[in-house]
Scaffold this motif. Structure first.
Motif, PDB file in Angstrom:
ATOM      1  N   ILE A 489       0.867  -1.170   0.000  1.00 26.73           N
ATOM      2  CA  ILE A 489       0.000   0.000   0.000  1.00 26.73           C
ATOM      3  C   ILE A 489       0.903   1.218   0.000  1.00 26.73           C
ATOM      4  O   ILE A 489       1.862   1.288   0.778  1.00 26.73           O
ATOM      5  CB  ILE A 489      -0.898   0.006   1.256  1.00 26.73           C
ATOM      6  CG1 ILE A 489      -1.888  -1.161   1.218  1.00 26.73           C
ATOM      7  CG2 ILE A 489      -1.631   1.349   1.403  1.00 26.73           C
ATOM      8  CD1 ILE A 489      -3.005  -1.031   0.200  1.00 26.73           C
ATOM      9  N   ILE A 491       1.060   5.429   0.205  1.00 26.38           N
ATOM     10  CA  ILE A 491       0.343   6.655   0.525  1.00 26.38           C
ATOM     11  C   ILE A 491       1.207   7.806   0.025  1.00 26.38           C
ATOM     12  O   ILE A 491       2.371   7.917   0.420  1.00 26.38           O
ATOM     13  CB  ILE A 491       0.078   6.746   2.036  1.00 26.38           C
ATOM     14  CG1 ILE A 491      -0.831   5.585   2.442  1.00 26.38           C
ATOM     15  CG2 ILE A 491      -0.561   8.097   2.396  1.00 26.38           C
ATOM     16  CD1 ILE A 491      -1.163   5.512   3.900  1.00 26.38           C
ATOM     17  N   GLY A 512      -7.342  -5.009  -2.301  1.00 28.71           N
ATOM     18  CA  GLY A 512      -6.654  -3.727  -2.420  1.00 28.71           C
ATOM     19  C   GLY A 512      -7.647  -2.572  -2.404  1.00 28.71           C
ATOM     20  O   GLY A 512      -7.452  -1.554  -1.734  1.00 28.71           O
ATOM     21  N   ARG A 513      -8.748  -2.744  -3.121  1.00 25.76           N
ATOM     22  CA  ARG A 513      -9.755  -1.690  -3.198  1.00 25.76           C
ATOM     23  C   ARG A 513     -10.353  -1.428  -1.809  1.00 25.76           C
ATOM     24  O   ARG A 513     -10.526  -0.291  -1.382  1.00 25.76           O
ATOM     25  CB  ARG A 513     -10.859  -2.105  -4.169  1.00 25.76           C
ATOM     26  CG  ARG A 513     -11.287  -0.976  -5.105  1.00 25.76           C
ATOM     27  CD  ARG A 513     -12.271  -1.471  -6.150  1.00 25.76           C
ATOM     28  NE  ARG A 513     -11.706  -2.472  -7.025  1.00 25.76           N
ATOM     29  CZ  ARG A 513     -12.271  -3.655  -7.304  1.00 25.76           C
ATOM     30  NH1 ARG A 513     -13.430  -3.981  -6.771  1.00 25.76           N
ATOM     31  NH2 ARG A 513     -11.698  -4.511  -8.110  1.00 25.76           N
ATOM     32  N   CYS A 516      -7.851   0.468   0.354  1.00 28.74           N
ATOM     33  CA  CYS A 516      -7.705   1.867  -0.054  1.00 28.74           C
ATOM     34  C   CYS A 516      -8.900   2.695   0.437  1.00 28.74           C
ATOM     35  O   CYS A 516      -8.739   3.800   0.942  1.00 28.74           O
ATOM     36  CB  CYS A 516      -7.604   1.986  -1.574  1.00 28.74           C
ATOM     37  SG  CYS A 516      -6.039   1.401  -2.223  1.00 28.74           S
ATOM     38  N   GLU A 517     -10.101   2.133   0.280  1.00 34.05           N
ATOM     39  CA  GLU A 517     -11.304   2.855   0.711  1.00 34.05           C
ATOM     40  C   GLU A 517     -11.293   3.103   2.214  1.00 34.05           C
ATOM     41  O   GLU A 517     -11.651   4.171   2.698  1.00 34.05           O
ATOM     42  CB  GLU A 517     -12.564   2.056   0.332  1.00 34.05           C
ATOM     43  CG  GLU A 517     -12.917   2.116  -1.141  1.00 34.05           C
ATOM     44  CD  GLU A 517     -13.052   3.560  -1.650  1.00 34.05           C
ATOM     45  OE1 GLU A 517     -13.652   4.391  -0.934  1.00 34.05           O
ATOM     46  OE2 GLU A 517     -12.538   3.849  -2.763  1.00 34.05           O
ATOM     47  N   LYS A 520      -8.888   5.772   3.108  1.00 36.18           N
ATOM     48  CA  LYS A 520      -9.422   7.076   2.719  1.00 36.18           C
ATOM     49  C   LYS A 520     -10.313   7.628   3.836  1.00 36.18           C
ATOM     50  O   LYS A 520     -10.325   8.816   4.114  1.00 36.18           O
ATOM     51  CB  LYS A 520     -10.221   6.910   1.428  1.00 36.18           C
ATOM     52  CG  LYS A 520     -10.771   8.200   0.890  1.00 36.18           C
ATOM     53  CD  LYS A 520     -11.511   7.961  -0.399  1.00 36.18           C
ATOM     54  CE  LYS A 520     -12.348   9.193  -0.707  1.00 36.18           C
ATOM     55  NZ  LYS A 520     -13.128   9.011  -1.923  1.00 36.18           N
ATOM     56  N   ILE A 532      -3.894   7.209  -2.504  1.00 32.40           N
ATOM     57  CA  ILE A 532      -3.688   5.959  -1.779  1.00 32.40           C
ATOM     58  C   ILE A 532      -3.741   4.862  -2.827  1.00 32.40           C
ATOM     59  O   ILE A 532      -4.718   4.768  -3.584  1.00 32.40           O
ATOM     60  CB  ILE A 532      -4.806   5.726  -0.753  1.00 32.40           C
ATOM     61  CG1 ILE A 532      -4.885   6.920   0.192  1.00 32.40           C
ATOM     62  CG2 ILE A 532      -4.579   4.441   0.024  1.00 32.40           C
ATOM     63  CD1 ILE A 532      -6.105   6.871   1.092  1.00 32.40           C
ATOM     64  N   GLN A 533      -2.689   4.060  -2.899  1.00 36.46           N
ATOM     65  CA  GLN A 533      -2.646   3.067  -3.972  1.00 36.46           C
ATOM     66  C   GLN A 533      -2.273   1.685  -3.448  1.00 36.46           C
ATOM     67  O   GLN A 533      -1.488   1.554  -2.509  1.00 36.46           O
ATOM     68  CB  GLN A 533      -1.581   3.472  -5.003  1.00 36.46           C
ATOM     69  CG  GLN A 533      -1.895   4.790  -5.675  1.00 36.46           C
ATOM     70  CD  GLN A 533      -0.664   5.356  -6.350  1.00 36.46           C
ATOM     71  OE1 GLN A 533       0.404   5.427  -5.759  1.00 36.46           O
ATOM     72  NE2 GLN A 533      -0.824   5.751  -7.605  1.00 36.46           N
ATOM     73  N   ALA A 534      -2.854   0.674  -4.066  1.00 41.00           N
ATOM     74  CA  ALA A 534      -2.437  -0.695  -3.782  1.00 41.00           C
ATOM     75  C   ALA A 534      -1.663  -1.159  -5.003  1.00 41.00           C
ATOM     76  O   ALA A 534      -2.077  -0.918  -6.140  1.00 41.00           O
ATOM     77  CB  ALA A 534      -3.647  -1.587  -3.549  1.00 41.00           C
ATOM     78  N   ARG A 543      -6.888   2.144  -6.334  1.00 38.45           N
ATOM     79  CA  ARG A 543      -6.506   3.465  -5.830  1.00 38.45           C
ATOM     80  C   ARG A 543      -7.704   4.208  -5.265  1.00 38.45           C
ATOM     81  O   ARG A 543      -8.857   3.895  -5.551  1.00 38.45           O
ATOM     82  CB  ARG A 543      -5.842   4.294  -6.919  1.00 38.45           C
ATOM     83  CG  ARG A 543      -6.792   4.507  -8.086  1.00 38.45           C
ATOM     84  CD  ARG A 543      -6.313   5.497  -9.158  1.00 38.45           C
ATOM     85  NE  ARG A 543      -4.958   5.929  -9.019  1.00 38.45           N
ATOM     86  CZ  ARG A 543      -3.982   5.673  -9.902  1.00 38.45           C
ATOM     87  NH1 ARG A 543      -4.241   4.947 -10.959  1.00 38.45           N
ATOM     88  NH2 ARG A 543      -2.784   6.148  -9.743  1.00 38.45           N
ATOM     89  N   SER A 545      -8.391   8.543  -3.625  1.00 35.27           N
ATOM     90  CA  SER A 545      -7.653   9.763  -3.299  1.00 35.27           C
ATOM     91  C   SER A 545      -8.443  10.653  -2.355  1.00 35.27           C
ATOM     92  O   SER A 545      -9.675  10.640  -2.331  1.00 35.27           O
ATOM     93  CB  SER A 545      -7.251  10.512  -4.568  1.00 35.27           C
ATOM     94  OG  SER A 545      -8.405  10.969  -5.215  1.00 35.27           O
TER      95      SER A 545
END
Ligand code: GDP
Length: 599
Positions: A489, A491, A512-513, A516-517, A520, A532-534, A543, A545
């Motif tokens: 992950i 950031i 991953g989703r 990320c959520e 956030k 924010i990315q996986a 991702r 943001s």
């Protein structure tokens, strides 16, 4: 006492079928514990054990029973932990017995754990004495349970003893059956050399390590010099004795006896469960069979919430290890969480117990990272490595194959939930092995699943799907090659090690989703947009943001009130202190806790 008058046995049962109550009744009937001294539920002593209704530590007890044949027998009851995390301990305790009482609840019938426990007892060739408990219940259904015993576990119904641990019905029949049906301790070897199998140990603050042993041949007493096979250490015995159920000194332990040995050992790691004690001067040639080094199966990082508690945490984990040799730890550090420890556990329950003890007994405020299993990795160079921490996984180009640990799961469920359960098993990458109808209501499913998939919410979902009626148990089932990948992950472009995980390639995107959520939600807005990315090996797979906030916190108190402005600035400074900066992004410490805890 003659070995012919000794009986060593265990009680095995599904949780709540009455093992503790029945054990207490046996002690009471044989007047091992005078009734007025008896605390309710004598054998389960640790608070945590009582809360969860499980036995974690084995507590052997020696009872004296005058049987109907006019002879007085010595009955040694070896209680076993009722959870798969401790199945090695269970197998060692069972190996010290010749028989086992198998309890089945008269209303509930055979359950998943009954089967798993019976497998373990059969592996040791134990004589099984089936007992149908709780016959006082109005919902008791003897014909149904008899049929289950015959159909599922192949035990003739007439062998089963009907009993009620609550009212005391059948207790004497059980004691008679122990004497009649379970054979006396087998003569292991008559060369007279000492062989004692260690089936458990306990750490006592005053006396050091107390080893629980079954003497297979020879004898041991105070002053005997003993050695252990797997550590090669030798010690002089300070005391031997039996459990009545409190520790009671005896002059000597002989072949067939179950008792304890105290010998100047300072840490639980000095005596390995399953090891053989023999005499230093006259050693037997080979150790008793069945010894295994216990390997932790589940790992997780444990960090102090407040970094200044690191030293205190170090003292606490070291203390826990002194009386729990199955718990391992190593110092590690994380960019996000600071200094902490990589800890190894036998399973999830063991992990929860250790974390709970750190909180309760040592008052530690801790955060633990997402649990990980052990992966076996074969590198392209041909080298095999063991990986228990996602951060240690070699680069994808260097990996030829990754194998993950598997378990065989037994699930007992009311028939109308099978469809949902099969879906759950598929979702968890499982494979069905067998479906068996138990009675007109229930079905037993056997399936093979990756251990990592049942670590977190499998049991909870099973319980909620079946409205609490489903039950499960599992056994380890080797390793299987799978498409596992490391997901990082990032950031604002910086990888955050605390969130790295090893996941199945097909599940990486959705996991991953989700992560990320969640991040956030917990990361506050910054002065700039935060991505924010996986990612897997540098390739972004998910991702989210966080949009930027307006610059000036004091902007909204236009003009005037300077004291209010100062207050706001101070508050902002304080807030910063609890922030962790990852690159240029400030993340509140509790964001990690919230994300890691929620999952
Ligand atoms: P364990 O988890 O196998 O040790 O089970 P326990 O001995 O703790 O018993 C579970 C519950 O069943 C407790 O509430 C006991 O009081 C109850 N129980 C045990 N034996 C009997 C019995 O023979 N009859 C009835 N009615 N209840 C029982």
């Amino acid at each position: 006492m003659s070995i012919e008058l000794t009986r060593n046995f265990s009680i095995i049962a599904h949780i709540d079928h009455g093992k503790t109550t029945l054990s207490d009744r046996l002690l009471e009937f044989t007047q091992t514990v005078a009734q007025r001294d008896q605390q309710a539920q004598h054998l389960d002593s640790m608070d945590l054990e009582r809360e969860r209704g499980i036995t974690i530590k084995s507590h052997p007890v020696t009872m004296s029973y005058p049987a109907k044949d006019g002879k007085v027998y010595q009955l040694n009851l070896l209680d076993t932990p009722g959870h798969v995390d401790f199945s090695y301990e269970v197998s060692r305790s069972l190996a010290a017995c010749e028989g086992a009482i198998l309890i089945v609840d008269a209303a509930q019938g055979v359950e998943a754990q009954t089967m798993a426990n019976l497998h373990l007892a059969n592996e040791q060739d134990l004589q099984i004495v089936p007992v149908i408990n709780k016959i006082d219940l109005p919902s008791c259904d003897l014909p149904k349970v008899h049929k289950q015993l015959e159909d599922i576990i192949c035990i003739p119904a007439e062998e089963a003893i009907p009993a009620s641990a609550k009212t005391g019905v059948g207790i004497e029949d059980i004691l008679e059956a122990i004497v009649e049906r379970i054979p006396p301790p087998t003569h292991f070897n008559d060369d007279g050399l000492l062989r004692a199998s260690v089936f458990d140990s306990l750490y006592d603050n005053f006396r050091g390590v107390v080893s629980y042993v079954r003497v297979m041949s020879g004898s041991m007493k105070r002053g005997t010099r003993i050695k252990l096979f797997h550590t090669s250490n030798s010690y002089e015995i300070k005391e031997v004795g039996v459990f009545t159920p409190s520790m009671t000194k005896r002059d000597i332990l002989v072949a067939g006896d179950v008792g304890y040995v105290i010998a100047n050992m300072k840490s639980a790691s000095e005596v390995k469960i399953g090891d053989t004690m023999t005499e230093s001067n006259k050693p037997c040639k080979d150790p008793l069979p069945g010894f295994k080094v216990i390997q932790p199966m589940v790992f997780s990082g444990i960090y102090p919430v407040d970094t200044s508690d690191y030293e205190a945490l170090k003292v606490a984990v070291a203390k826990l290890q002194i009386n729990d040799a199955a718990f391992t730890f190593m110092a590690e550090s994380s960019v996000a969480l600071g200094f902490g420890f990589r800890c190894g556990f036998l399973g999830l329950l063991h992990m929860e117990i250790i974390q709970e003890r750190l909180r309760r007994e040592f008052n530690m405020d801790i955060i633990s990272t997402y649990p990980s299993v052990i992966y076996e990795v074969t590198k392209t160079s041909g080298e095999d490595v063991i990986v228990d921490n996602p951060c240690m996984l070699p680069d994808a180009q260097q990996i030829q194959e990754i194998r993950e640990p598997m378990v065989r799961v037994f699930i007992m469920t009311p028939g109308d939930h099978i469809g949902d359960l099969m879906k759950l098993i598929m979702e968890k990458r499982g494979m069905m092995e067998n479906t068996e109808t138990i009675d007109d209501m229930r079905v037993m499913l056997t399936c093979v699943l990756p251990l990592s998939e049942i670590l977190v919410d499998f049991n909870d979902r099973l319980k909620s799907m079946t409205k609490g009626y489903g039950s499960m148990d599992y056994e380890h089932n080797g390793y299987r090659p799978e498409k596992m990948v490391k997901m990082d992950i990032m950031i604002a472009g910086e990888p955050v090690d605390a969130f790295s995980t090893i996941v199945h390639r097909d599940k990486a995107e959705s996991y991953g989703r989700k992560l990320c959520e969640k991040l956030k939600e917990v990361i506050p807005r910054q002065l700039f947009v935060v991505a924010i990315q996986a990612a897997i090996g540098g390739k972004i797979i998910a991702r989210a943001s966080i949009s930027a906030m307006s610059k000036n916190v004091t902007a909204k108190c236009y003009g005037g009130d300077i004291s209010r402005k100062r207050k706001l600035l101070e508050k902002q400074k304080k807030g910063k202190a609890k922030m962790k900066s990852i690159g240029k992004v400030n993340i509140p410490q509790d964001a990690f806790i919230r994300v890691l805890k929620n999952d």
